[in-house]
Design a protein around this motif. Structure first.
Motif, PDB file in Angstrom:
ATOM      1  N   ALA A 197      20.549 -35.450 -15.622  1.00 25.82           N
ATOM      2  CA  ALA A 197      20.066 -34.937 -14.348  1.00 25.82           C
ATOM      3  C   ALA A 197      18.687 -34.328 -14.553  1.00 25.82           C
ATOM      4  O   ALA A 197      18.426 -33.693 -15.577  1.00 25.82           O
ATOM      5  N   LEU A 198      17.805 -34.540 -13.553  1.00 21.52           N
ATOM      6  CA  LEU A 198      16.475 -33.921 -13.577  1.00 21.52           C
ATOM      7  C   LEU A 198      16.585 -32.622 -12.789  1.00 21.52           C
ATOM      8  O   LEU A 198      16.780 -32.635 -11.570  1.00 21.52           O
ATOM      9  N   VAL A 199      16.467 -31.499 -13.484  1.00 24.57           N
ATOM     10  CA  VAL A 199      16.783 -30.205 -12.894  1.00 24.57           C
ATOM     11  C   VAL A 199      15.599 -29.264 -13.054  1.00 24.57           C
ATOM     12  O   VAL A 199      14.837 -29.351 -14.032  1.00 24.57           O
ATOM     13  N   LEU A 200      15.444 -28.376 -12.081  1.00 22.59           N
ATOM     14  CA  LEU A 200      14.439 -27.329 -12.197  1.00 22.59           C
ATOM     15  C   LEU A 200      15.058 -26.132 -12.905  1.00 22.59           C
ATOM     16  O   LEU A 200      16.008 -25.531 -12.403  1.00 22.59           O
ATOM     17  N   ARG A 201      14.572 -25.821 -14.070  1.00 19.93           N
ATOM     18  CA  ARG A 201      14.951 -24.577 -14.741  1.00 19.93           C
ATOM     19  C   ARG A 201      13.704 -23.698 -14.713  1.00 19.93           C
ATOM     20  O   ARG A 201      12.753 -23.942 -15.468  1.00 19.93           O
ATOM     21  N   GLY A 202      13.709 -22.715 -13.776  1.00 21.70           N
ATOM     22  CA  GLY A 202      12.470 -22.051 -13.458  1.00 21.70           C
ATOM     23  C   GLY A 202      11.639 -23.012 -12.620  1.00 21.70           C
ATOM     24  O   GLY A 202      12.172 -23.827 -11.866  1.00 21.70           O
ATOM     25  N   PRO A 203      10.338 -22.998 -12.730  1.00 20.60           N
ATOM     26  CA  PRO A 203       9.513 -23.916 -11.931  1.00 20.60           C
ATOM     27  C   PRO A 203       9.341 -25.291 -12.565  1.00 20.60           C
ATOM     28  O   PRO A 203       8.735 -26.171 -11.972  1.00 20.60           O
ATOM     29  N   THR A 204       9.874 -25.489 -13.785  1.00 22.23           N
ATOM     30  CA  THR A 204       9.576 -26.703 -14.537  1.00 22.23           C
ATOM     31  C   THR A 204      10.749 -27.682 -14.485  1.00 22.23           C
ATOM     32  O   THR A 204      11.875 -27.313 -14.813  1.00 22.23           O
ATOM     33  N   PRO A 228      22.619 -18.429  -3.640  1.00 22.26           N
ATOM     34  CA  PRO A 228      21.548 -18.626  -2.671  1.00 22.26           C
ATOM     35  C   PRO A 228      20.680 -19.810  -3.050  1.00 22.26           C
ATOM     36  O   PRO A 228      20.488 -20.096  -4.214  1.00 22.26           O
ATOM     37  N   HIS A 229      20.176 -20.488  -2.041  1.00 25.56           N
ATOM     38  CA  HIS A 229      19.326 -21.645  -2.303  1.00 25.56           C
ATOM     39  C   HIS A 229      17.970 -21.192  -2.809  1.00 25.56           C
ATOM     40  O   HIS A 229      17.239 -20.491  -2.108  1.00 25.56           O
ATOM     41  N   PRO A 230      17.570 -21.623  -4.018  1.00 22.08           N
ATOM     42  CA  PRO A 230      16.235 -21.277  -4.494  1.00 22.08           C
ATOM     43  C   PRO A 230      15.186 -21.991  -3.642  1.00 22.08           C
ATOM     44  O   PRO A 230      15.391 -23.101  -3.185  1.00 22.08           O
ATOM     45  N   LEU A 231      14.079 -21.331  -3.439  1.00 24.54           N
ATOM     46  CA  LEU A 231      13.013 -21.917  -2.626  1.00 24.54           C
ATOM     47  C   LEU A 231      11.906 -22.490  -3.488  1.00 24.54           C
ATOM     48  O   LEU A 231      11.398 -23.568  -3.243  1.00 24.54           O
ATOM     49  N   ASP A 232      11.479 -21.751  -4.489  1.00 21.46           N
ATOM     50  CA  ASP A 232      10.320 -22.165  -5.276  1.00 21.46           C
ATOM     51  C   ASP A 232      10.690 -22.750  -6.622  1.00 21.46           C
ATOM     52  O   ASP A 232       9.938 -23.528  -7.183  1.00 21.46           O
ATOM     53  N   GLY A 233      11.821 -22.373  -7.177  1.00 18.51           N
ATOM     54  CA  GLY A 233      12.184 -22.841  -8.506  1.00 18.51           C
ATOM     55  C   GLY A 233      13.678 -22.797  -8.696  1.00 18.51           C
ATOM     56  O   GLY A 233      14.429 -22.406  -7.806  1.00 18.51           O
ATOM     57  N   GLY A 234      14.117 -23.203  -9.875  1.00 21.93           N
ATOM     58  CA  GLY A 234      15.532 -23.226 -10.166  1.00 21.93           C
ATOM     59  C   GLY A 234      15.966 -21.985 -10.909  1.00 21.93           C
ATOM     60  O   GLY A 234      15.239 -20.991 -11.026  1.00 21.93           O
ATOM     61  N   LEU A 235      17.182 -22.060 -11.421  1.00 23.57           N
ATOM     62  CA  LEU A 235      17.731 -20.955 -12.193  1.00 23.57           C
ATOM     63  C   LEU A 235      16.995 -20.807 -13.512  1.00 23.57           C
ATOM     64  O   LEU A 235      16.484 -21.780 -14.068  1.00 23.57           O
ATOM     65  N   GLY A 236      16.986 -19.589 -14.042  1.00 18.65           N
ATOM     66  CA  GLY A 236      16.489 -19.378 -15.386  1.00 18.65           C
ATOM     67  C   GLY A 236      17.514 -19.829 -16.410  1.00 18.65           C
ATOM     68  O   GLY A 236      18.699 -19.992 -16.108  1.00 18.65           O
ATOM     69  N   GLU A 237      17.069 -20.051 -17.640  1.00 15.11           N
ATOM     70  CA  GLU A 237      17.957 -20.545 -18.689  1.00 15.11           C
ATOM     71  C   GLU A 237      19.099 -19.569 -18.959  1.00 15.11           C
ATOM     72  O   GLU A 237      20.237 -19.977 -19.161  1.00 15.11           O
ATOM     73  N   ASP A 238      18.809 -18.271 -18.968  1.00 18.63           N
ATOM     74  CA  ASP A 238      19.849 -17.284 -19.262  1.00 18.63           C
ATOM     75  C   ASP A 238      20.923 -17.277 -18.186  1.00 18.63           C
ATOM     76  O   ASP A 238      22.128 -17.247 -18.483  1.00 18.63           O
ATOM     77  N   GLU A 239      20.481 -17.318 -16.926  1.00 16.88           N
ATOM     78  CA  GLU A 239      21.441 -17.320 -15.817  1.00 16.88           C
ATOM     79  C   GLU A 239      22.267 -18.604 -15.827  1.00 16.88           C
ATOM     80  O   GLU A 239      23.485 -18.593 -15.584  1.00 16.88           O
TER      81      GLU A 239
END
Length: 856
Positions: free
Chosen positions: A110-117, A10-21
């Motif tokens: 790559a500049l990636v969102l991991r969580g909101p950061t 699913p497309h995240p809306l507010d943040g990216g995936l968590g590190e564990d996932e």
């Protein structure tokens, strides 16, 4: 890697995936990378080593010994084959590991969102579901659906062959069209975006057509071509001499097998098989050492080329300065705010509009340091006011262009019908957009000069409203009203002045090329220690100059202000035409031509675009000018150490070749046999690849001008130095052998005693030869713990092996050695000291300026 496409996320809306996932998906789907050329495994590497000419000659010599009935000698040679293979294997594995590490470091980011950061990671670590931020100049790291797109255009020619960029838009639904997709390997040419990864690696569009890349091999470097050419020529001459020697031995003594053995021994003595290994290892390890200094070498030849650099063309922002912009001053006709002098005070009401529209003219998700600083100042100074507009909707924007150094963003307020336009950019561009009269423009220009003289980067801010539904094609068509100026400061990095002073001592000219105002450039140049005696050359002046006029001004110019990227390319070409070796820094898409044109293109790793990094030979991973100076220092070190190693190889081979020929010509028994050559190889190979590679830069190496651009690795100066050392040692060894044969007691084999004594002197003299060539500087040798340790291990290992051969009778017989008396052992040590004195005399004589092989 999984063969089935990974499940969509699913497309995240507010943040990216968590590190564990993300880690779980990476293990499940495998890394985001394409099949690459097959690395050399252990078996392939061993086969390559086993096919080296030196080892084939050893096997041939072993076969001859078998035919002669000397099984012990044959078995020992074959045993040495495995020893030499082990050394070669270790050296090449060391080089392979260094190059593998460099390939890992040079993989795209790559500049990636991991969580909101947001954070930057290696593109190979991307997984399905990751949210990636895209900006102009980025290489799209994986297939993705676009969640946001602001003026986003992508060059898809890598996939489609179509040269025109394709406009992109945000996906309106889960079933995104091609216009709402970005594909792996394509290039962002303008705008910004945010996308959710849908396919990685082999499953991406590029991966499905890119498997043909697996068989592509890297081209050899120019310096490798030069080395191979030299090795082939020397080997051809050596083999010809070996054939003549074998024939002469067989005819004069009637012994064909021993003649062939003598010829093979000479061939082994002549063959400089160390040189290709030395070159590969030096450049590979030199590149690896640079990575520890935060400099990534994408092109290995650039390392040694750095040593000849005469001009460093550098940007101001982020290279000379810290690239941490802060809003220092806000000015309008009615008020002025200064962060330093107004510390603790609130921003005056009269200036709220200036900062409000500066924020609106910036991207909400800022990539540019200036925009980040403006956004931060807005959050701090406008907090609690009605001048921050999170609920306003962006309608369109007009990006910065070479024709108009300003950008405008069009907003829709929830409670107003008309559109509101915010513009910011170079003050003169904003003045132009506002159609200000001469008096107003003069007031603004005076304030810009005052702020620039304080080292501030100055932006003008303007505001407009627009009632019509259809927006004009150009931002010039809006009726702008001038609001004021924003002054930002970016302090000079603390280590820059010392680094520039070091460049000046090294005869390297540092030139600043910046898009900033001349006064700002001059202020930073003074703080950085650049030459400021000549006025800056502006982009406008540069555009009006002919090539001849530019060449006339080039010698005295150190600062170029308000220059465009295409003018940087012109300046680089002008320096090249002047005969300089140019290193050029850059970070933007438009800097790529200049980076390619320079001898050494240097991209910024932290803030640079992917295009700039691909065009560059070096990447400064921390965007630090001092790292570039360090890279120059390493370039001089690699080239100097390569020459030291080559001089040692030449000097070491001369006596070996001479001792293979002279006994045959004088009717003496063979002095050196294949086993002796092998023993010497056990010293020469590690000395070249370990001791000399670890040598530090000479203490005065950064106090001398760069080497000539046309200076070759193999030249007359190098040969003179090596030949003088080698010929002197050969004469000494021939005298020792002849004297020992004459002085031998009647009851011992004089030839074996003479061979033993001569070989012992040769081995110890090789250690002296290494020590002499470790440093070519006048005065005491510069101490270095790593190189001293390497030399100590080589010396101790050599002496231990020599002691084993001399002390164990069974081993000594395999070498055709005889026991030496204490007096002869002492004599061998004395002659070795004499050889060291000779090497030092040659070095000191040739160090005189103007001497053959000396400094020039």
């Amino acid at each position: 890697m999984s063969t089935a496409p990974p499940p969509s996320a699913p497309h995240p809306l507010d943040g990216g995936l968590g590190e564990d996932e993300a880690a779980l998906r990476l293990r499940r789907d495998g890394p985001n990378e394409l099949p690459v050329s097959r690395p050399r495994g252990l078996l392939r590497l061993a086969l390559a080593v086993a096919s080296e000419p030196m080892l084939l000659l050893l096997v041939a010599c072993g076969a001859i010994y078998m035919v002669l009935g000397d099984a012990h000698e044959a078995l020992m040679l074959l045993g040495f084959v495995f020893v030499v293979m082990g050394i070669s294997f270790f050296q090449q594995r060391r080089s392979e590991r260094a190059l593998d590490a460099l390939r890992d470091l040079s993989s795209p980011q790559a500049l990636v969102l991991r969580g909101p950061t947001p954070r930057r990671i290696a593109a190979r670590e991307l997984v399905v579901g990751d949210v990636v931020l895209l900006a102009e100049g980025d290489r799209v790291p994986a297939d993705m659906d676009l969640l946001e797109a602001s003026n986003l255009a992508v060059d898809e020619s890598l996939l489609t062959g179509e040269s025109m960029p394709v406009a992109k838009e945000a996906a309106a639904s889960r079933q995104a069209t091609d216009a709402a997709k970005a594909f792996s390997g394509t290039l962002v040419t303008s705008g910004t975006g945010r996308g959710c990864v849908t396919a990685t690696g082999e499953h991406s569009a590029l991966g499905r057509i890119g498997k043909s890349l697996a068989g592509i091999a890297a081209d050899a470097t120019p310096i490798q071509h030069e080395t191979r050419r030299v090795v082939k020529r020397v080997a051809a001459v050596g083999l010809a001499l070996a054939g003549v020697l074998a024939l002469a031995y067989a005819i004069t003594r009637g012994d064909w097998l021993h003649g062939v053995l003598a010829g093979l021994t000479l061939a082994m003595a002549v063959l400089p098989e160390e040189l290709p290994v030395v070159l590969t290892l030096f450049l590979g390890l030199g590149a690896w050492r640079l990575t520890r200094e935060k400099v990534l070498a994408r092109s290995i030849p650039a390392i040694e080329r750095l040593g000849a650099t005469t001009v460093l063309c550098v940007d101001k922002t982020g290279t000379l300065t810290a690239n941490r912009m802060t809003v220092r001053r806000v000015w309008s006709d009615e008020a002025v705010y200064d962060r330093v002098s107004s510390a603790g005070q609130v921003l005056q009401e009269e200036l709220h509009g200036v900062l409000e529209y500066a924020v609106l003219a910036s991207h909400r998700r800022a990539f540019d340091p200036m925009e980040s600083a403006i956004a931060f100042a807005g959050q701090r100074l406008l907090a609690g006011t009605e001048h921050l507009h999170a609920d306003w909707t962006l309608v369109d924007d007009y990006p910065l262009s070479p024709e108009m150094l300003a950008m405008s963003r069009v907003w829709q307020s929830p409670d107003r019908q008309e559109r509101l336009i915010a513009a910011k950019g170079a003050p003169e561009a904003i003045v132009d957009l506002c159609h200000m009269d001469a008096d107003q423009a003069a007031i603004v220009a005076a304030q810009v000069r005052a702020m620039a003289q304080d080292g501030l980067r100055v932006l003008g801010v303007a505001q407009a409203t627009f009632d019509a539904a259809a927006l004009p094609a150009l931002q010039h068509d809006f009726e702008f009203r001038f609001l004021g100026l924003v002054g930002l400061e970016d302090p000079v990095r603390p280590d820059v002045p010392d680094a520039i002073a070091e460049c000046r001592k090294a005869g390297i000219r540092v030139v600043m090329m910046t898009g900033d105002h001349s006064a700002t450039a001059l202020s930073v140049a003074r703080q950085a220690g650049l030459m400021t005696d000549a006025p800056p050359i502006t982009g406008v002046e540069l555009a009006a100059m002919s090539d001849e006029d530019l060449q006339a001004r080039l010698a005295g110019a150190h600062i170029f202000s308000r220059v465009q990227p295409d003018q940087k390319l012109r300046l680089v070409r002008a320096f090249l035409a002047h005969g300089d070796v140019v290193a050029m820094t850059g970070d933007g898409v438009n800097d790529a031509p200049a980076l390619k044109a320079a001898d050494i293109g240097v991209a910024m790793g932290a803030r640079g675009t992917e295009v700039a990094r691909e065009a560059a030979a070096l990447v400064l991973m921390n965007d630090d000018f001092a790292s570039l100076v360090t890279a120059v220092r390493y370039g001089r070190r690699v080239f100097a150490n390569l020459r030291k190693a080559i001089v040692f190889v030449v000097a070491a081979h001369v006596p070996i070749v001479g001792l293979s020929i002279v006994p045959v010509l004088l009717g003496w028994p063979m002095l050196l046999m294949p086993v002796h050559i092998l023993f010497l190889q056990l010293i020469i190979d590690p000395a070249c690849s370990v001791v000399f590679e670890a040598q530090p830069l000479e203490a005065d190496a950064m106090k001398t001008p760069p080497r000539r651009a046309d200076q070759r690795l193999f030249d007359a100066a190098l040969l003179v130095r090596g030949l003088w050392q080698g010929i002197g040692l050969l004469a000494l060894l021939v005298a020792v052998y002849a004297g020992a044969r004459l002085q031998a007691a009647p009851d011992v084999d004089g030839d074996d005693v003479a061979r033993t004594l001569t070989f012992m002197v040769l081995v110890l003299s090789n250690l002296a030869l290494i020590q002499t060539n470790r440093s070519w500087a006048r005065g005491p040798r510069r101490r270095d713990r790593e190189s001293d340790r390497q030399f100590a291990w080589i010396a101790l290992g050599t002496i231990a092996l020599l002691g084993l051969v001399l002390a164990v009778p069974a081993v000594g017989r395999l070498f055709s050695f005889a026991p030496l008396s204490p007096a002869l052992l002492a004599a061998a040590l004395g002659v070795s000291v004499l050889s060291f004195s000779w090497f030092e005399c040659v070095k000191w004589i040739l160090l005189r300026p103007g001497a053959p092989g000396g400094p020039r």
